[in-house]
Design a protein around this motif. Structure first.
Motif, PDB file in Angstrom:
ATOM      1  N   TYR A   1       0.834  -1.208   0.000  1.00 38.48           N
ATOM      2  CA  TYR A   1       0.000   0.000   0.000  1.00 38.48           C
ATOM      3  C   TYR A   1       0.869   1.259   0.000  1.00 38.48           C
ATOM      4  O   TYR A   1       0.604   2.203  -0.739  1.00 38.48           O
ATOM      5  CB  TYR A   1      -0.909  -0.014   1.229  1.00 38.48           C
TER       6      TYR A   1
ATOM      7  N   THR B   1       3.347   1.693  -3.400  1.00 37.85           N
ATOM      8  CA  THR B   1       2.732   1.756  -4.722  1.00 37.85           C
ATOM      9  C   THR B   1       3.084   3.089  -5.388  1.00 37.85           C
ATOM     10  O   THR B   1       2.948   4.146  -4.779  1.00 37.85           O
ATOM     11  CB  THR B   1       1.201   1.638  -4.613  1.00 37.85           C
TER      12      THR B   1
ATOM     13  N   ARG C   1      -3.093  -0.867  -5.803  1.00 35.38           N
ATOM     14  CA  ARG C   1      -3.188  -1.173  -4.373  1.00 35.38           C
ATOM     15  C   ARG C   1      -4.216  -2.267  -4.118  1.00 35.38           C
ATOM     16  O   ARG C   1      -3.991  -3.184  -3.330  1.00 35.38           O
ATOM     17  CB  ARG C   1      -3.571   0.078  -3.585  1.00 35.38           C
TER      18      ARG C   1
END
Length: 72
Positions: free
Chosen positions: A21, A24, A34
């Motif tokens: 997360y 990215t 994500r």
């Protein structure tokens, strides 16, 4: 083999999801990337956990068939 392996792998999955997360790259598809990363990790964990639990506590135990009575 114990049930604690489920917890350790779950924690590792959470850490991997958080890293995916945060790391990215920015862009138009950041939300899609994500989502793909987190869903992939979650689905892999669920597949592994179900298989692991099925082997840890089987519903049907094997029975001897008597094919080789001299070995029983």
């Amino acid at each position: 083999m114990s049930g604690y392996n489920l917890i350790w792998v779950f924690i590792a999955g959470i850490i991997a999801s958080a890293a995916g997360y945060v790391l990215t790259p920015k862009g138009n598809n950041q939300t899609v990337i994500r989502t793909i990363i987190i869903m992939t990790i979650a689905c892999c964990y669920m597949s592994w956990a179900i298989t692991y639990l099925a082997q840890l506590h089987p519903l049907i135990f094997p029975k001897k068939t008597g094919l080789r009575p001299h070995l029983e």
